[in-house]
Design a protein around this motif. Sequence first.
Motif, PDB file in Angstrom:
ATOM      1  N   PHE A 132       0.887  -1.193   0.099  1.00 27.69           N
ATOM      2  CA  PHE A 132       0.029  -0.056   0.102  1.00 27.69           C
ATOM      3  C   PHE A 132       0.927   1.297  -0.071  1.00 27.69           C
ATOM      4  N   GLU A 133       1.885   1.249   0.521  1.00 26.49           N
ATOM      5  CA  GLU A 133       2.961   2.398   0.679  1.00 26.49           C
ATOM      6  C   GLU A 133       3.220   2.586  -0.956  1.00 26.49           C
ATOM      7  N   LEU A 134       3.663   1.285  -1.653  1.00 25.80           N
ATOM      8  CA  LEU A 134       3.972   1.616  -3.093  1.00 25.80           C
ATOM      9  C   LEU A 134       2.872   1.925  -3.995  1.00 25.80           C
ATOM     10  N   MET A 135       1.783   1.751  -3.626  1.00 24.36           N
ATOM     11  CA  MET A 135       0.753   1.969  -4.482  1.00 24.36           C
ATOM     12  C   MET A 135       0.347   3.648  -4.215  1.00 24.36           C
ATOM     13  N   VAL A 136       0.724   3.956  -3.077  1.00 27.25           N
ATOM     14  CA  VAL A 136       0.478   5.789  -2.893  1.00 27.25           C
ATOM     15  C   VAL A 136       1.510   6.244  -3.482  1.00 27.25           C
ATOM     16  N   ALA A 138       3.035   5.562  -6.244  1.00 25.75           N
ATOM     17  CA  ALA A 138       2.980   5.706  -7.682  1.00 25.75           C
ATOM     18  C   ALA A 138       1.906   7.017  -8.030  1.00 25.75           C
ATOM     19  N   ASP A 139       1.303   7.700  -7.037  1.00 26.81           N
ATOM     20  CA  ASP A 139       0.689   8.716  -7.570  1.00 26.81           C
ATOM     21  C   ASP A 139      -0.451   8.453  -8.324  1.00 26.81           C
ATOM     22  N   SER A 140      -1.431   7.542  -8.149  1.00 26.17           N
ATOM     23  CA  SER A 140      -2.514   7.176  -9.001  1.00 26.17           C
ATOM     24  C   SER A 140      -3.595   6.698  -8.213  1.00 26.17           C
ATOM     25  N   LEU A 141      -4.375   7.723  -7.936  1.00 22.12           N
ATOM     26  CA  LEU A 141      -5.556   7.302  -7.151  1.00 22.12           C
ATOM     27  C   LEU A 141      -6.369   5.936  -7.517  1.00 22.12           C
ATOM     28  N   LYS A 142      -6.641   6.207  -8.945  1.00 18.09           N
ATOM     29  CA  LYS A 142      -7.301   5.012  -9.572  1.00 18.09           C
ATOM     30  C   LYS A 142      -6.600   3.857  -9.483  1.00 18.09           C
ATOM     31  N   ALA A 195      -2.758   0.491 -17.985  1.00 20.20           N
ATOM     32  CA  ALA A 195      -3.302   1.423 -18.775  1.00 20.20           C
ATOM     33  C   ALA A 195      -3.788   2.588 -18.066  1.00 20.20           C
ATOM     34  N   VAL A 196      -4.026   2.554 -16.779  1.00 17.51           N
ATOM     35  CA  VAL A 196      -4.295   3.576 -15.789  1.00 17.51           C
ATOM     36  C   VAL A 196      -3.088   4.469 -15.813  1.00 17.51           C
ATOM     37  N   VAL A 197      -2.176   4.150 -15.586  1.00 18.61           N
ATOM     38  CA  VAL A 197      -1.028   5.098 -15.423  1.00 18.61           C
ATOM     39  C   VAL A 197      -0.592   5.639 -16.602  1.00 18.61           C
TER      40      VAL A 197
END
Length: 336
Positions: A132-136, A138-142, A195-197
């Motif tokens: 979850f730290e890594l997800m945050v 990556a700066d992509s809320l989606k 595809a999101v990023v």
Amino acid sequence: MSASIHRLSGRTPSLDPMIDLVTADMNAVNAVILDRMQSQIPLIPKLAGHLIAGGGKRMRPMLTLASAKLIGYTGTRHHRLAAAVEFIHTATLLHDDVVDGSDLRRGKRTANIIWGNPASVLVGDFLFSRSFELMVEADSLKSLKILSHASAVIAEGEVNQLTAVRRVDLGEDRYLDIIGAKTAALFAAACRISAVVAERPDAEEEALDAYGRYLGIAFQLVDDAIDYTSDAGTMGKDAGDDFREGKVTLPVILAYARGSAEDRTFWKDAIEGRRSSDADFAQAIELVRATRAVDDTLARARHYGQRAIDALGPFAGGAAKDAMVEAVEFAVARAY
């Protein structure tokens, strides 16, 4: 169901084209993984490293990277997300081995056997937190929404499977619900986040999601068939683990439905834990063979594999698409 799956060539399918495609990106992801599994508590990197460095192909993060190649993304935001995907997967494996009481994982002793159940559960929790730290970062809320939702779905799938253990009357629909959640959800999310990023259209997101989801279902169907056809050296776990743990997988569902009254009594006794010897497992193998339950499980795997390949239809041809098609072929061909 499809009798065969599309083939790029007559040779044996391999993951090598995908590995070659993403080598440079995978090196970056591996650096993130190694960095983020570190801790001032020595047991954490020691236990995590036992599984992370344990010979797995890292197929899920590779799918994130290959999907990015397919759509022409040239940034680096997906590296942290691919590492998050691997941490989610590793955490679920640590927890699964505790729940299942497994002795082997990829041909090695499981972490819970070496260090005990409490340590395995807690290090799994640590890896979830790191993901979850890594997800945050990556700066992509989606992307955060997609991966956090996938994590919840995986947990639901595991609980669903737990409540279905030793239920010989489990139907095929519920079985597909279970594997769709516990396996396919992370495959789908791993592909979609690229595809999101890359800020691609919704249609491309959905196509990659479908590719990953159908590949994940095919992958799990093959795994469940292999439990009744292979030895521990092939599987990386003890042959018959599913049988002895009372897991009702598709080969059992089909063999039970097609069996005689005597066969059904055997399956009921076996799944409920009263028949678990080597001789009983040998009888189970004979029953799934005689009823063509494994053959038809693999036919379904080929069907879902073809759906995964078809989902790539909107994308242009090239090395990335070829590698992703062959990854499906490889996933299905493991049973042969």
